[in-house]
Design an enzyme around this catalytic site. Structure first.
Site, PDB file in Angstrom:
ATOM      1  N   ASP A  41       9.265   5.657 -10.843  1.00  0.00           N
ATOM      2  CA  ASP A  41       8.725   6.166 -12.105  1.00  0.00           C
ATOM      3  C   ASP A  41       9.250   7.549 -12.450  1.00  0.00           C
ATOM      4  O   ASP A  41       9.352   7.911 -13.633  1.00  0.00           O
ATOM      5  CB  ASP A  41       7.192   6.193 -12.048  1.00  0.00           C
ATOM      6  CG  ASP A  41       6.583   4.818 -12.284  1.00  0.00           C
ATOM      7  OD1 ASP A  41       7.346   3.837 -12.367  1.00  0.00           O
ATOM      8  OD2 ASP A  41       5.344   4.728 -12.386  1.00  0.00           O
ATOM      9  N   SER A  70       0.810  -1.224   0.000  1.00  0.00           N
ATOM     10  CA  SER A  70       0.000   0.000   0.000  1.00  0.00           C
ATOM     11  C   SER A  70       0.838   1.267   0.000  1.00  0.00           C
ATOM     12  O   SER A  70       1.444   1.600  -1.004  1.00  0.00           O
ATOM     13  CB  SER A  70      -1.010  -0.037   1.145  1.00  0.00           C
ATOM     14  OG  SER A  70      -0.408  -0.094   2.394  1.00  0.00           O
ATOM     15  N   LYS A  72      -0.850  -4.431  -3.100  1.00  0.00           N
ATOM     16  CA  LYS A  72      -2.110  -3.910  -2.557  1.00  0.00           C
ATOM     17  C   LYS A  72      -2.280  -2.487  -3.078  1.00  0.00           C
ATOM     18  O   LYS A  72      -1.821  -1.528  -2.475  1.00  0.00           O
ATOM     19  CB  LYS A  72      -2.125  -3.917  -1.030  1.00  0.00           C
ATOM     20  CG  LYS A  72      -3.442  -3.407  -0.456  1.00  0.00           C
ATOM     21  CD  LYS A  72      -3.402  -3.352   1.060  1.00  0.00           C
ATOM     22  CE  LYS A  72      -4.712  -2.779   1.588  1.00  0.00           C
ATOM     23  NZ  LYS A  72      -4.942  -1.392   1.185  1.00  0.00           N
TER      24      LYS A  72
END
Length: 506
Positions: A382, A371, A396
Site C-alpha cells: 500500500d 496475520s 486472517k
C-alpha cells in the site's frame, strides 16, 4: 493476527463465597469419595477468564452467556451431562434426570458466575464417572472451550503445558541452541545457532547426540530429548557427541541460556538478498536486520534489491511485523487496529530509514501467509514500496491478545480487526498480489508479459479489493477467486521476483 507477547494482566478477583445448590432431585455421592477439586483456584481461574472475554472480545458478549456456554462444555467430557437455564435457576442433568438445581447469581459479575460454574462442575462430578475421573485441567479445558466455541475460530484456550510451549515459541526458553532430527535411530544436529551455548562449544551440523547427562537417548522420542535439553537458565547439561571426524565420542559441558528460535533465513541470488521469514517471534526484527546488514556489506556495489519470502508464514507477534515494515518505510501508515476495548485501538506510522535505500523490493505470499505476514505485505504494497508476488494470502485479519490465567494456562482472544493503510479490512480477504502465480508450476517470460498485458484488469481488481466492505462476504469471496489462494513451496515466485528486480525498466 496474533499479538502473543502483549500480555494483558487481568486483575485478581477477590473470591466470593461459593454458591450452594438450592435443590437436588438426586442423591449426592459423599464428598469424601470425590477426588480433590480446587474450588477456590477454579473459581479464580474461571472468573479471570470470563471477565476478560466479556470485556475484550471483538464482539460484545455477556458474562452470563460466556458462563452458560462454558458449563455446557462439560458435555465434552460426559455426553450424558447437560446444563440448561430454566427461569431463575440452572438445571444440571444427566440423561433425563435433574441431578442439581442451582440458583442464578444475583450479580452479573464474573466472580458470581464463576462460582456457579464451579458448583455445576461439582454437581456433575457427583453423578458422572467420566467427570469425576477427569483432571482439573480437563475441566478447565471443557469449560473454556465451550465458552469460546461460539465466538470465533481463532479464540482458544491452552492448558498449562501447551501454554508453556506457546510462550517458548514467542519469547524463548532455556536451552543450548540447536535443532535436531531423528535419522535412522540417531539424534542428529541439523543446525546450530550462532552465539548460543552450542555455538560457543563448536557443536556442528551432523553431530550425533548419544547421551544426555550420562544417560543414553536411544529409544527416546524427539519431544523427550527436547525436554531433556531444555531447562532453567544457567542450569548445566552434559552431552556425549559422536562426530564422523572424531575417533571416539566426546563429552560437551554446557550452561543453558535464553534461546529464541530462528525465524529468518538468508541467501544471495544474483545480487539480490533473499530473506525468508518463517514466523514472527520476539527476535525476528533483530535477526533480519543483522542478516540484511551482513549480506548488504558483502555485496557492496553488486547489491540489486531485496526479496522477503513470506510463503507459508502463519504469523506471530504483530509488533515484529510492524517493526520490519518500519525498516523499509520512511513515512506513512503501517497498520491500524480496531476493536471494542480502548487498548485495541492502535495506529502505527513509519518513522525510520529505508535499509534498502530505495532499491527494488518484492514480497512473496501464498495461501498460507497469514496475520503478521499479511500485515507486512499489505503495508509495503500500500505504501508503494514493494511488489507483491504469489497467490491471495490466507485472510486472517484479526488480532488476538493473550491472557495468562492463574492456572498458568492462557486464553488467546480475538479483540480487534486489522486495517491496511489503504483502509480495507484484511479479514476474510487477505492481500492481493500484483503478479498472480495461482495455477503456475514454473516461471516463464510469458508470466511477466501476461502481467503487463493485464495490468489494467489488475489495477481494477486491486481497487475493488481496497473498497469492498468487510461485511460483504459475497463480494470478498468473488475477489479472492481472481487470484485463488494456494500453498506454493516451489521456486516460481522466487524466479519471477528475481527477474523483476534485475529488470529495472520492467
Amino acid at each position: 493476527m496474533s499479538v502473543w507477547g502483549g500480555y494483558v494482566r487481568p486483575k485478581i478477583w477477590v473470591l466470593t463465597a461459593l454458591l450452594t445448590a438450592a435443590c437436588s432431585t438426586a442423591p449426592e455421592t459423599p464428598a469424601t469419595s470425590l477426588p480433590t477439586f480446587p474450588r477456590l483456584a477454579a473459581q479464580e481461574t474461571f472468573a479471570m477468564g470470563f471477565d476478560n472475554i466479556s470485556r475484550k472480545h471483538l464482539e460484545a458478549v455477556s458474562v452470563e452467556a460466556i458462563a452458560l456456554e462454558g458449563m455446557k462444555g462439560l458435555a465434552s467430557i460426559d455426553p450424558e451431562l447437560s446444563v440448561n437455564k430454566t427461569g431463575d435457576s440452572i438445571n444440571v442433568r444427566r440423561g433425563d434426570e435433574v441431578v442439581a438445581r442451582l440458583p442464578l447469581p444475583k450479580g452479573k459479575d464474573a466472580g458470581s458466575w464463576a462460582a456457579l460454574t464451579v458448583n455445576a462442575s461439582l454437581a456433575g462430578r457427583s453423578h458422572s464417572t467420566e467427570l469425576r475421573q477427569a483432571s482439573t485441567e480437563k475441566i478447565y479445558e471443557a469449560v473454556f472451550d465451550g465458552a469460546l466455541s461460539s465466538l470465533d475460530i481463532f479464540s482458544r484456550y491452552a492448558g498449562a503445558e501447551e501454554a508453556k510451549k506457546n510462550r517458548s515459541k514467542r519469547d524463548g526458553f532455556g536451552g543450548i541452541g540447536i535443532s535436531f532430527r531423528l535419522r535412522d535411530g540417531h539424534f542428529v544436529i541439523v543446525s546450530v545457532m550462532e552465539g548460543t551455548p552450542a555455538g560457543k562449544a563448536e557443536l556442528l551440523k551432523d553431530d550425533r547426540i548419544t547421551h544426555i547427562d550420562g544417560v543414553s537417548v536411544a529409544g527416546l522420542k524427539l519431544k523427550e530429548v527436547t525436554k531433556k535439553l531444555r531447562g532453567p537458565l544457567k542450569s548445566k547439561v552434559s552431552l556425549t557427541v559422536s562426530r564422523k571426524t572424531a575417533a571416539i565420542p566426546f563429552n560437551v559441558h554446557l550452561v543453558r541460556a535464553h534461546v529464541v528460535a530462528a525465524t529468518v533465513f538468508e541467501k544471495i541470488d544474483n545480487g539480490v538478498i533473499v530473506l525468508r521469514i518463517k514466523s514472527f517471534n520476539q527476535d525476528t526484527t533483530r535477526s533480519l536486520r543483522k542478516k540484511f546488514d551482513k549480506l548488504r556489506s558483502q555485496l557492496g556495489a553488486r547489491f540489486r534489491g531485496v526479496i522477503l519470502d513470506l510463503r507459508g508464514n502463519p504469523g506471530g507477534l504483530l509488533r515484529q511485523a510492524i517493526k520490519i515494515a518500519d525498516l523499509f518505510l520512511v513515512q506513512g501508515e503501517i497498520i491500524n487496529t480496531r476493536g471494542r476495548h480502548p487498548d485495541s485501538l492502535q495506529h502505527y506510522e513509519a518513522s525510520g530509514d529505508d535499509l534498502a535505500f530505495g532499491y527494488p523490493m518484492a514480497i512473496l505470499v501464498d495461501g498460507k501467509s497469514a496475520s503478521a505476514a499479511e500485515v507486512l505485505a499489505a503495508a509495503l504494497q500500500d505504501r508503494g514500496r514493494a511488489v507483491v508476488i504469489g497467490t491471495a494470502s490466507y485472510g486472517k485479519g484479526t488480532v488476538q491478545t493473550v491472557i495468562r490465567l492463574p492456572n498458568e494456562g492462557e486464553i488467546t482472544l480475538t479483540w480487534s480487526r486489522l486495517l491496511a493503510p489503504s483502509g480495507y479490512v484484511l479479514h476474510n480477504l487477505g492481500v492481493l498480489p500484483v503478479i498472480c502465480t495461482s495455477g503456475r508450476a514454473k516461471a516463464d517470460s510469458g508470466l511477466l508479459t501476461s502481467m503487463l498485458d493485464r495490468r489494467d484488469k489488475t489495477a481494477e481488481n486491486l481497487a475493488a479489493w481496497r473498497k469492498t466492505d468487510y461485511t460483504d462476504e459475497i463480494e470478498r469471496r468473488r475477489l479472492r477467486k481472481t487470484c485463488l489462494p494456494e500453498r506454493h513451496r516451489k521456486s516460481v515466485e522466487l524466479d519471477v521476483a528475481r527477474r523483476l528486480i534485475l529488470n529495472r525498466p520492467l
